[in-house]
Design a protein around this motif. Sequence first.
Motif, PDB file in Angstrom:
ATOM      1  N   GLU A  30      46.749   7.134   4.853  1.00 51.69           N
ATOM      2  CA  GLU A  30      47.152   7.463   5.729  1.00 51.69           C
ATOM      3  C   GLU A  30      46.344   7.938   6.792  1.00 51.69           C
ATOM      4  O   GLU A  30      45.721   8.651   5.818  1.00 51.69           O
ATOM      5  N   ALA A  31      46.117   6.640   7.956  1.00 49.66           N
ATOM      6  CA  ALA A  31      44.681   6.910   8.537  1.00 49.66           C
ATOM      7  C   ALA A  31      45.392   7.195  10.288  1.00 49.66           C
ATOM      8  O   ALA A  31      46.539   5.885  10.337  1.00 49.66           O
ATOM      9  N   SER A  32      44.326   8.114  11.180  1.00 52.76           N
ATOM     10  CA  SER A  32      44.876   7.321  12.783  1.00 52.76           C
ATOM     11  C   SER A  32      44.190   6.095  13.082  1.00 52.76           C
ATOM     12  O   SER A  32      43.643   5.894  12.445  1.00 52.76           O
ATOM     13  N   PRO A  33      44.387   5.582  14.043  1.00 52.96           N
ATOM     14  CA  PRO A  33      43.835   4.148  14.515  1.00 52.96           C
ATOM     15  C   PRO A  33      42.290   5.061  14.821  1.00 52.96           C
ATOM     16  O   PRO A  33      41.194   4.238  14.208  1.00 52.96           O
ATOM     17  N   ALA A  34      42.081   5.937  15.178  1.00 50.66           N
ATOM     18  CA  ALA A  34      40.839   6.569  16.067  1.00 50.66           C
ATOM     19  C   ALA A  34      39.664   6.597  14.093  1.00 50.66           C
ATOM     20  O   ALA A  34      38.502   5.859  13.712  1.00 50.66           O
ATOM     21  N   GLU A  35      40.566   7.248  13.236  1.00 47.30           N
ATOM     22  CA  GLU A  35      39.869   7.392  11.536  1.00 47.30           C
ATOM     23  C   GLU A  35      39.443   6.188  11.140  1.00 47.30           C
ATOM     24  O   GLU A  35      38.443   5.661  10.725  1.00 47.30           O
ATOM     25  N   LEU A  36      40.501   4.696  11.115  1.00 46.40           N
ATOM     26  CA  LEU A  36      40.543   3.445  10.683  1.00 46.40           C
ATOM     27  C   LEU A  36      39.802   2.724  11.005  1.00 46.40           C
ATOM     28  O   LEU A  36      38.517   1.472  11.066  1.00 46.40           O
ATOM     29  N   ARG A  37      39.478   3.057  13.243  1.00 44.52           N
ATOM     30  CA  ARG A  37      38.497   2.071  13.141  1.00 44.52           C
ATOM     31  C   ARG A  37      37.140   2.430  12.723  1.00 44.52           C
ATOM     32  O   ARG A  37      36.106   1.614  12.767  1.00 44.52           O
ATOM     33  N   GLN A  38      36.590   3.732  12.537  1.00 43.54           N
ATOM     34  CA  GLN A  38      35.977   4.625  12.081  1.00 43.54           C
ATOM     35  C   GLN A  38      35.229   4.386  11.204  1.00 43.54           C
ATOM     36  O   GLN A  38      34.201   3.559  10.483  1.00 43.54           O
ATOM     37  N   LEU A  39      36.566   4.106   9.704  1.00 45.06           N
ATOM     38  CA  LEU A  39      36.041   3.475   8.216  1.00 45.06           C
ATOM     39  C   LEU A  39      35.717   2.366   8.589  1.00 45.06           C
ATOM     40  O   LEU A  39      34.831   1.841   7.826  1.00 45.06           O
ATOM     41  N   MET A  40      36.436   0.973   9.716  1.00 46.99           N
ATOM     42  CA  MET A  40      36.094  -0.248   9.117  1.00 46.99           C
ATOM     43  C   MET A  40      34.936  -0.457  10.018  1.00 46.99           C
ATOM     44  O   MET A  40      33.819  -1.646  10.481  1.00 46.99           O
TER      45      MET A  40
ATOM     46  N   ASP B 133      34.441   2.043  19.067  1.00 49.80           N
ATOM     47  CA  ASP B 133      35.211   2.863  19.888  1.00 49.80           C
ATOM     48  C   ASP B 133      35.335   2.217  21.477  1.00 49.80           C
ATOM     49  O   ASP B 133      34.328   2.269  22.331  1.00 49.80           O
ATOM     50  N   LEU B 134      36.577   1.584  21.365  1.00 49.33           N
ATOM     51  CA  LEU B 134      36.555   1.038  23.107  1.00 49.33           C
ATOM     52  C   LEU B 134      38.036   1.977  24.120  1.00 49.33           C
ATOM     53  O   LEU B 134      37.607   1.741  25.298  1.00 49.33           O
ATOM     54  N   GLU B 135      37.919   3.228  23.337  1.00 46.98           N
ATOM     55  CA  GLU B 135      38.396   3.938  24.427  1.00 46.98           C
ATOM     56  C   GLU B 135      38.433   4.231  26.089  1.00 46.98           C
ATOM     57  O   GLU B 135      38.947   3.974  27.130  1.00 46.98           O
ATOM     58  N   GLY B 136      36.811   4.192  25.872  1.00 49.37           N
ATOM     59  CA  GLY B 136      36.552   4.609  27.313  1.00 49.37           C
ATOM     60  C   GLY B 136      36.363   3.808  27.462  1.00 49.37           C
ATOM     61  O   GLY B 136      36.699   3.778  28.711  1.00 49.37           O
ATOM     62  N   LEU B 137      35.845   2.281  27.988  1.00 53.59           N
ATOM     63  CA  LEU B 137      36.183   1.242  28.138  1.00 53.59           C
ATOM     64  C   LEU B 137      37.643   0.423  29.101  1.00 53.59           C
ATOM     65  O   LEU B 137      37.765   0.384  30.043  1.00 53.59           O
ATOM     66  N   GLN B 138      38.766   0.503  27.711  1.00 49.90           N
ATOM     67  CA  GLN B 138      40.229   0.840  28.520  1.00 49.90           C
ATOM     68  C   GLN B 138      40.486   2.134  29.520  1.00 49.90           C
ATOM     69  O   GLN B 138      41.294   0.928  30.221  1.00 49.90           O
ATOM     70  N   GLN B 139      39.700   2.646  29.225  1.00 48.31           N
ATOM     71  CA  GLN B 139      40.173   3.636  30.246  1.00 48.31           C
ATOM     72  C   GLN B 139      39.341   3.645  31.905  1.00 48.31           C
ATOM     73  O   GLN B 139      40.220   3.592  33.017  1.00 48.31           O
ATOM     74  N   ARG B 140      38.453   3.012  31.930  1.00 51.11           N
ATOM     75  CA  ARG B 140      37.549   2.658  32.917  1.00 51.11           C
ATOM     76  C   ARG B 140      38.480   1.342  33.454  1.00 51.11           C
ATOM     77  O   ARG B 140      38.052   1.431  34.737  1.00 51.11           O
ATOM     78  N   MET B 141      38.933   0.191  32.549  1.00 52.41           N
ATOM     79  CA  MET B 141      39.300  -0.772  33.275  1.00 52.41           C
ATOM     80  C   MET B 141      40.669  -0.657  33.620  1.00 52.41           C
ATOM     81  O   MET B 141      41.254  -1.272  35.237  1.00 52.41           O
TER      82      MET B 141
END
Length: 88
Positions: A8-18, A22-30
């Motif tokens: 049980e993990a959030s998408p952010a936690e899973l990305r960090q584990l793998m 973290d592309l959230e900033g890039l996606q937001q700028r786009m």
Amino acid sequence: MKFHVDIEASPAELRQLMGLPDLEGLQQRMLDDIQARIDQGLEGYDPLDLMQPYLKTSLAGMDLMQRLFAAGLDSSGRAGAKAEGSDL
């Protein structure tokens, strides 16, 4: 033997584990850039033109990856055929 693991993990936690970035900033700028272009006026608005700078490198990378996979499969197929033939 069979194992079943529930994580049980959030998408952010899973990305960090793998170890994925973290592309959230890039996606937001786009998205902000696209929104600004839309706000400038809908006349001549073409979504493909907006996405072209972002997709150009992605599509080239995907093409390269497909060629690498094809070359790898081709060479492994030939290696497997040689190995099967050598046992006779």
